[in-house]
Scaffold this active site. Sequence first.
Site, short mmCIF file in Angstrom:
data_model
loop_
_atom_site.label_atom_id
_atom_site.label_comp_id
_atom_site.label_asym_id
_atom_site.label_seq_id
_atom_site.Cartn_x
_atom_site.Cartn_y
_atom_site.Cartn_z
CD GLU A 88 8.11 -56.56 -7.35
OE1 GLU A 88 7.15 -57.20 -6.92
OE2 GLU A 88 8.34 -55.84 -5.37
CD GLU A 119 -10.65 -43.18 -6.08
OE1 GLU A 119 -11.51 -43.32 -5.96
OE2 GLU A 119 -9.80 -43.33 -5.43
#
Length: 315
Positions: A88, A119
Amino acid sequence: MSDPAIDRGALLTEQPNPASAELDQLDTLALVELFCEEDRKPQQAVAAAAAQLAQAVDAISARLGQGGRLFYIGAGTSGRLGVLDAAECPPTFCSEPELVQGVLAGGAPALLRSSEGLEDLRGAGRADLLERGFSAADALVGIAAGGTTPYVLGALELAQELGALAIALACVPADQAPMPCEIDIRLLTGPELLTGSTRLKAGTATKMALNILSTGVMVRLGKVHGNRMVDVAVTNSKLEDRALRILRDLAGVERALGSRMLQEAGGSVKRALLMAQHDISATEAAARLRQAGGRLRQALHLRPSPPPGDPSRER
């Protein structure tokens, strides 16, 4: 694989929440009201970390001001939030896509399909950063709600080894899950209503913190004037309308003239504002912005350049 030295069941984010012990027995209105009550806590947690967030904004700004970049890294929800915030920045602040980058365990496919097993790969975080050319000039925010994600810890270790800025962001106390870093941001939102589901309060607090970090950094880099997005990229009708309203509100320029000025300025709101305020060309506006390091407020106060042949140009 799990680290046997870590008792994950003891982490704050893994504790059962007494308030939701009968969650499946609540009527729907009571369930919604309980969520509304608990969702006050992320705001409190972020406010409690204000000093660390401010320290991070200043430290990241210093790195970016010297040509460095900001990287967010995480797995699962934490990583997706980092990617979202990074994505953004270009449309909001007209920043280069490389300036703020989100690194997610599993890459782009993990945005749509969970790949949580990745992860646990401590070396993968390091490798993913190095693949992007991560260096000592850069800043890293390692995001891990529970503070134990090997993918993130490996990346933070790399940042420290290289001399980059290492910032940790987690939702458990530091003594429960130490993370290698220079700045340690802890957003203590408490046990989740759905035990261990850190996409809830922890995710909300993380999004709030990232909003503060990226916006604060862009303010410090001169991409905001007052509270206006003067570096907004005019790429669609909504953003063109916003740019025209900024010209109207800050320089008194009516819509038709503002549209022409924006076109002459190549879509740059900053250049158009300078043109309107000082009755100068787009070329002169661009020169003033370069002289002011892209900061509109400073550019507005620069003295006009003498015309060619004026003796004062030599002084």
